[in-house]
Design a protein around this motif. Structure first.
Motif, PDB file in Angstrom:
ATOM      1  N   PHE A   1       9.236  -4.784  -5.647  1.00  0.00           N
ATOM      2  CA  PHE A   1       9.330  -3.356  -5.950  1.00  0.00           C
ATOM      3  C   PHE A   1       8.749  -2.524  -4.810  1.00  0.00           C
ATOM      4  O   PHE A   1       9.318  -1.512  -4.404  1.00  0.00           O
ATOM      5  CB  PHE A   1       8.592  -3.067  -7.259  1.00  0.00           C
ATOM      6  CG  PHE A   1       8.599  -1.629  -7.672  1.00  0.00           C
ATOM      7  CD1 PHE A   1       9.773  -0.972  -7.978  1.00  0.00           C
ATOM      8  CD2 PHE A   1       7.408  -0.918  -7.775  1.00  0.00           C
ATOM      9  CE1 PHE A   1       9.784   0.368  -8.366  1.00  0.00           C
ATOM     10  CE2 PHE A   1       7.390   0.404  -8.168  1.00  0.00           C
ATOM     11  CZ  PHE A   1       8.578   1.051  -8.457  1.00  0.00           C
ATOM     12  N   THR A   2       7.629  -2.973  -4.267  1.00  0.00           N
ATOM     13  CA  THR A   2       7.020  -2.270  -3.141  1.00  0.00           C
ATOM     14  C   THR A   2       7.906  -2.338  -1.907  1.00  0.00           C
ATOM     15  O   THR A   2       8.152  -1.324  -1.234  1.00  0.00           O
ATOM     16  CB  THR A   2       5.633  -2.866  -2.827  1.00  0.00           C
ATOM     17  OG1 THR A   2       4.787  -2.688  -3.968  1.00  0.00           O
ATOM     18  CG2 THR A   2       5.008  -2.184  -1.623  1.00  0.00           C
ATOM     19  N   ASP A   3       8.414  -3.542  -1.607  1.00  0.00           N
ATOM     20  CA  ASP A   3       9.228  -3.728  -0.406  1.00  0.00           C
ATOM     21  C   ASP A   3      10.562  -2.986  -0.482  1.00  0.00           C
ATOM     22  O   ASP A   3      11.031  -2.448   0.531  1.00  0.00           O
ATOM     23  CB  ASP A   3       9.504  -5.215  -0.182  1.00  0.00           C
ATOM     24  CG  ASP A   3       8.254  -5.996   0.193  1.00  0.00           C
ATOM     25  OD1 ASP A   3       7.250  -5.362   0.561  1.00  0.00           O
ATOM     26  OD2 ASP A   3       8.280  -7.237   0.090  1.00  0.00           O
ATOM     27  N   ASP A   4      11.182  -2.979  -1.672  1.00  0.00           N
ATOM     28  CA  ASP A   4      12.537  -2.432  -1.804  1.00  0.00           C
ATOM     29  C   ASP A   4      12.574  -0.972  -2.215  1.00  0.00           C
ATOM     30  O   ASP A   4      13.595  -0.297  -2.007  1.00  0.00           O
ATOM     31  CB  ASP A   4      13.336  -3.251  -2.832  1.00  0.00           C
ATOM     32  CG  ASP A   4      13.719  -4.633  -2.308  1.00  0.00           C
ATOM     33  OD1 ASP A   4      13.280  -4.985  -1.204  1.00  0.00           O
ATOM     34  OD2 ASP A   4      14.452  -5.343  -3.021  1.00  0.00           O
ATOM     35  N   VAL A   5      11.483  -0.466  -2.803  1.00  0.00           N
ATOM     36  CA  VAL A   5      11.493   0.904  -3.321  1.00  0.00           C
ATOM     37  C   VAL A   5      10.357   1.751  -2.737  1.00  0.00           C
ATOM     38  O   VAL A   5      10.600   2.756  -2.065  1.00  0.00           O
ATOM     39  CB  VAL A   5      11.426   0.920  -4.866  1.00  0.00           C
ATOM     40  CG1 VAL A   5      11.319   2.348  -5.393  1.00  0.00           C
ATOM     41  CG2 VAL A   5      12.654   0.243  -5.455  1.00  0.00           C
ATOM     42  N   LEU A   6       9.136   1.362  -3.014  1.00  0.00           N
ATOM     43  CA  LEU A   6       8.022   2.248  -2.695  1.00  0.00           C
ATOM     44  C   LEU A   6       7.867   2.505  -1.197  1.00  0.00           C
ATOM     45  O   LEU A   6       7.705   3.660  -0.775  1.00  0.00           O
ATOM     46  CB  LEU A   6       6.725   1.670  -3.256  1.00  0.00           C
ATOM     47  CG  LEU A   6       6.624   1.596  -4.783  1.00  0.00           C
ATOM     48  CD1 LEU A   6       5.274   1.029  -5.192  1.00  0.00           C
ATOM     49  CD2 LEU A   6       6.836   2.969  -5.421  1.00  0.00           C
ATOM     50  N   GLU A   7       7.901   1.451  -0.402  1.00  0.00           N
ATOM     51  CA  GLU A   7       7.711   1.656   1.033  1.00  0.00           C
ATOM     52  C   GLU A   7       8.890   2.389   1.679  1.00  0.00           C
ATOM     53  O   GLU A   7       8.680   3.377   2.386  1.00  0.00           O
ATOM     54  CB  GLU A   7       7.429   0.326   1.726  1.00  0.00           C
ATOM     55  CG  GLU A   7       6.043  -0.218   1.399  1.00  0.00           C
ATOM     56  CD  GLU A   7       5.668  -1.411   2.245  1.00  0.00           C
ATOM     57  OE1 GLU A   7       6.523  -1.889   3.027  1.00  0.00           O
ATOM     58  OE2 GLU A   7       4.523  -1.874   2.129  1.00  0.00           O
ATOM     59  N   PRO A   8      10.133   1.965   1.454  1.00  0.00           N
ATOM     60  CA  PRO A   8      11.230   2.682   2.119  1.00  0.00           C
ATOM     61  C   PRO A   8      11.446   4.092   1.598  1.00  0.00           C
ATOM     62  O   PRO A   8      11.939   4.955   2.339  1.00  0.00           O
ATOM     63  CB  PRO A   8      12.452   1.792   1.856  1.00  0.00           C
ATOM     64  CG  PRO A   8      12.098   0.974   0.661  1.00  0.00           C
ATOM     65  CD  PRO A   8      10.622   0.753   0.750  1.00  0.00           C
ATOM     66  N   LEU A   9      11.082   4.358   0.342  1.00  0.00           N
ATOM     67  CA  LEU A   9      11.332   5.683  -0.220  1.00  0.00           C
ATOM     68  C   LEU A   9      10.099   6.585  -0.193  1.00  0.00           C
ATOM     69  O   LEU A   9      10.145   7.704  -0.685  1.00  0.00           O
ATOM     70  CB  LEU A   9      11.863   5.562  -1.656  1.00  0.00           C
ATOM     71  CG  LEU A   9      13.250   4.927  -1.774  1.00  0.00           C
ATOM     72  CD1 LEU A   9      13.679   4.832  -3.234  1.00  0.00           C
ATOM     73  CD2 LEU A   9      14.286   5.722  -0.975  1.00  0.00           C
TER      74      LEU A   9
END
Length: 217
Positions: free
Chosen positions: A95-103
């Motif tokens: 979730f962090t790699d795919d959502v939180l960091e890029p967004l």
């Protein structure tokens, strides 16, 4: 920074409060909608997203339920374990790699909105999407104020976050109507879920960590 409202708001007033604070922001904004099962997180997040879109903003909707761990991880502590429900339900790294960091405000914008299909119990890898530089990311899910979702400075990752306040007696009643689950909050068949969420509330105090508390009874 503006002071958090002193008292819980009703849902319509809360949505207006959020929109008024999100619209002036530049770049991307991460908004977390937290609450127990049956609190109305998905509906509230959808309604907020619609209001934001109507005001001319680009909105991305994400659900933490699309980032479950596989069943063998979720139940590693036992199928009736409340601690297992709290600790192991979600794949926070993905979730962090795919959502939180890029967004996040400094992210590249290249994200995936889902990693696991809970209905078929299978991992998924949908195509990457690219978010615009200015967008509001509205995420609904359980346990959004836990320490795993705090940055290196110990601050929550959300630019704005909401706690939907609903008594367990009411949330369990709603789930019984929706899913046919037991309607008694003390039923042993749902102890894993109710007790796991009680531990979350006691341990992390999401109503105190949230920027806004909504009375969604």
């Amino acid at each position: 920074m503006e002071t958090k409202p002193a008292e819980p708001m009703r849902r319509d007033a809360g949505i207006s409060w959020l929109v008024s604070r999100i619209r002036p922001r530049a770049g991307r904004t991460l908004v977390g909608i937290d609450g127990v099962d049956g609190a109305g997180k998905t509906t509230f997040a959808d309604d907020l997203a619609a209001e934001l879109a109507d005001s001319g903003l680009t909105v991305i909707r994400i659900s933490l339920d699309d980032f479950l761990n596989p069943a063998e991880v979720r139940h590693a502590k036992g199928r009736t374990s409340p601690e297992g429900f709290l600790a192991d339900s979600y794949d926070y790294q993905r979730f962090t790699d795919d959502v939180l960091e890029p967004l996040g405000s400094d992210g590249c914008g290249r994200y995936r909105a889902k990693s696991y299909d809970g209905l078929t119990e299978t991992p998924v890898s949908p195509p990457w999407q690219v978010a615009p530089d200015a967008a509001v990311v509205v995420v609904d899910g359980l346990f959004l104020h836990r320490d795993r979702l705090r940055n290196a400075r110990g601050r929550k990752v959300w630019d704005l976050s909401v706690w939907l306040d609903v008594p367990f007696e009411e949330s369990v009643r709603r789930l019984a109507q929706r899913d046919g689950s037991p309607s008694d909050v003390d039923d042993p068949r749902i102890r894993r879920y109710v007790e796991g969420q009680r531990r979350y509330i006691e341990r992390y105090r999401p109503a105190e960590r949230a920027d806004l508390v909504i009375d969604n009874t």
